[in-house]
Design a protein around this motif. Structure first.
Motif, mmCIF file in Angstrom:
data_model
loop_
_atom_site.group_PDB
_atom_site.id
_atom_site.type_symbol
_atom_site.label_atom_id
_atom_site.label_comp_id
_atom_site.label_asym_id
_atom_site.label_seq_id
_atom_site.Cartn_x
_atom_site.Cartn_y
_atom_site.Cartn_z
ATOM 1 N N ASN A 23 -3.323 -53.251 -38.635
ATOM 2 C CA ASN A 23 -2.266 -52.258 -38.402
ATOM 3 C C ASN A 23 -2.796 -51.028 -37.680
ATOM 4 O O ASN A 23 -2.492 -49.890 -38.042
ATOM 5 N N ASP B 99 -3.520 -48.878 -33.928
ATOM 6 C CA ASP B 99 -3.165 -48.628 -32.541
ATOM 7 C C ASP B 99 -4.446 -48.221 -31.823
ATOM 8 O O ASP B 99 -5.084 -47.228 -32.210
ATOM 9 N N ALA C 40 -1.994 -57.484 -36.664
ATOM 10 C CA ALA C 40 -0.844 -56.593 -36.455
ATOM 11 C C ALA C 40 -1.259 -55.304 -35.752
ATOM 12 O O ALA C 40 -0.908 -54.204 -36.186
ATOM 13 N N CYS C 41 -1.993 -55.451 -34.655
ATOM 14 C CA CYS C 41 -2.479 -54.288 -33.904
ATOM 15 C C CYS C 41 -1.742 -54.139 -32.584
ATOM 16 O O CYS C 41 -1.118 -55.074 -32.077
ATOM 17 N N THR C 42 -1.806 -52.916 -32.019
ATOM 18 C CA THR C 42 -1.289 -52.639 -30.683
ATOM 19 C C THR C 42 -2.385 -51.983 -29.858
ATOM 20 O O THR C 42 -3.364 -51.458 -30.404
ATOM 21 N N ARG D 32 -3.749 -54.638 -22.608
ATOM 22 C CA ARG D 32 -2.927 -55.435 -23.515
ATOM 23 C C ARG D 32 -3.096 -56.942 -23.333
ATOM 24 O O ARG D 32 -2.243 -57.713 -23.751
ATOM 25 N N HIS E 100 -6.826 -63.013 -33.361
ATOM 26 C CA HIS E 100 -5.708 -62.072 -33.351
ATOM 27 C C HIS E 100 -4.566 -62.671 -34.164
ATOM 28 O O HIS E 100 -4.146 -63.813 -33.925
ATOM 29 N N ASN F 67 -0.605 -62.026 -35.676
ATOM 30 C CA ASN F 67 0.619 -61.223 -35.576
ATOM 31 C C ASN F 67 0.422 -60.048 -34.623
ATOM 32 O O ASN F 67 0.822 -58.907 -34.920
ATOM 33 N N ASP F 68 -0.167 -60.334 -33.487
ATOM 34 C CA ASP F 68 -0.512 -59.270 -32.564
ATOM 35 C C ASP F 68 0.735 -58.748 -31.860
ATOM 36 O O ASP F 68 1.540 -59.523 -31.320
ATOM 37 N N ALA F 69 0.892 -57.429 -31.834
ATOM 38 C CA ALA F 69 2.097 -56.837 -31.243
ATOM 39 C C ALA F 69 2.116 -56.940 -29.731
ATOM 40 O O ALA F 69 3.190 -56.818 -29.126
ATOM 41 N N ASP F 70 0.962 -57.152 -29.117
ATOM 42 C CA ASP F 70 0.912 -57.318 -27.656
ATOM 43 C C ASP F 70 0.901 -58.790 -27.260
ATOM 44 O O ASP F 70 0.751 -59.123 -26.068
#
Length: 368
Positions: A308, A310, A332-334, A339, A360, A362-365
């Motif tokens: 989690n 950024d 779960a990182c951004t 990206r 990685h 649940n990667d947000a990117d």
């Protein structure tokens, strides 16, 4: 319990208070009493600092034997302040004091060769804590932990709601100052909670030996650049080969600012556990230096976990030796700048092709 003040020993506004502090600490030593439950004498005095005091030499000096339970209180940051003008450590603790507490006091150096505390231990020098304290000015280092033998400790130290300002040629906290001496990895357990770490340059924590380090919340900013153009880091672990039980770093809910290309969050050769949880270092992600900034850098890491978070710039992993226990996980990182896996990660070294893959989840990117 007796309360003593530097003024009781001759400190006066506009006058160098070095001698007054030395007399004060000598009187504290005379008032020690035997601990009924153990063999280490206990302090029977509180020290109260209610003004600004200028000193030019060490005010706590080496004394034979061990002691514990010293408390120093101020009336508020900058309202109670000790200003160091000389090149010596303000405090010298050689296998002497443990169970020491500082409250509501500021420390400022006007001499770039000065340090706040030099602590050398073969078993004592543990359980120091600072609450609502502040460091500012120009220092060689803040706290230097050392030891001449293989049984040193300098462990269990905490900082709560403290402010680290100023500039450090070396580091604010240097763990294992003389690694060329025989030293065990018994420097361990350092806890920072709710601190404002906003200084000009230098390393915040440099651990050459040991270091089970926990950081919980806070604002971390490196504001400037080293005069020599070198790198400033929040966490610097430059040596490998430690015991698993000490090479741990846990950082949770911290906001980092890296204002220059010569700054890093971490540079590490540890093969233990490193965890960043709920952190962000993207505040300056819009700056031109940020896309190419290597903000987190590891050589032959063990287990590295980001949850989690950024993240700004790039992360680098250098594989110069095989480590079958290596695991790197982003969950779960951004990312602010890079990206894609290729843009974000640098994986190099002769053992990189055989290293376990970076995972990685649940990667947000959308990196997989």
């Amino acid at each position: 319990m007796v309360t003593v003040r530097p003024e009781d020993y001759g400190a006066a506004p506009g006058k160098d208070a070095t001698d007054a502090f030395r007399k004060l600490f000598a009187d504290v030593d005379k008032r020690l009493v035997r601990d009924a439950g153990g063999g280490v004498p206990v302090a029977t005095t509180d020290i109260l600092l209610a003004g600004v005091y200028t000193v030019s030499g060490s005010i706590m000096r080496p004394v034979a034997g061990r002691a514990q339970g010293l408390t120093v209180r101020g009336i508020g940051k900058r309202a109670s302040e000790i200003v160091m003008t000389g090149p010596e450590p303000l405090l010298v603790n050689k296998d002497r004091w443990m169970g020491v507490r500082w409250y509501d006091v500021s420390f400022r150096s006007t001499n770039p060769k000065a340090s706040y505390l030099y602590s050398s231990s073969t078993g004592a020098c543990q359980d120091w804590g600072w609450t609502n304290c502040e460091w500012r000015g120009t220092w060689q280092r803040g706290i230097g932990l050392d030891g001449p033998q293989a049984s040193n400790t300098n462990s269990e130290m905490f900082w709560t709601n403290c402010h680290v300002n100023g500039a450090y040629a070396d580091a604010f906290l240097r763990i294992g100052m003389t690694p060329s001496r025989p030293q065990q990895d018994q420097f361990l357990n350092y806890w920072f909670t709710g601190c404002k770490i906003e200084y000009d340059h230098g390393d915040f924590v440099r651990a050459d030996k040991g270091g089970f380090i926990s950081v919980e919340s806070g604002s971390f900013v490196i504001k400037g650049r080293r005069p020599d153009g070198g790198t400033s880091r929040f966490f610097h672990f430059p040596t490998a080969g430690h015991h698993d039980s000490v090479q741990h770093l846990n950082v949770r809910a911290v906001r980092f600012e890296l204002r220059h290309a010569t700054s890093k969050v971490i540079e590490s050769r540890w093969a233990g556990q490193t965890v960043f949880d709920g952190c962000s270092d993207t505040a300056l992600g819009f700056q031109p230096h940020s896309p190419s900034l290597v903000a987190h850098e590891y050589t032959n890491p063990g287990v590295v976990t980001y949850r989690n978070c950024d993240l700004v710039g790039k992360h680098a992993y250098h594989h110069t030796a095989a480590n079958p226990r290596q695991r790197v996980v982003y969950e779960a990182c951004t990312r602010r700048n890079n990206r894609t896996r290729a843009a974000f990660l640098t994986l190099d070294g002769p053992h990189a092709p055989k290293a376990p893959p970076v995972v990685h989840v649940n990667d947000a990117d959308g990196i997989r």
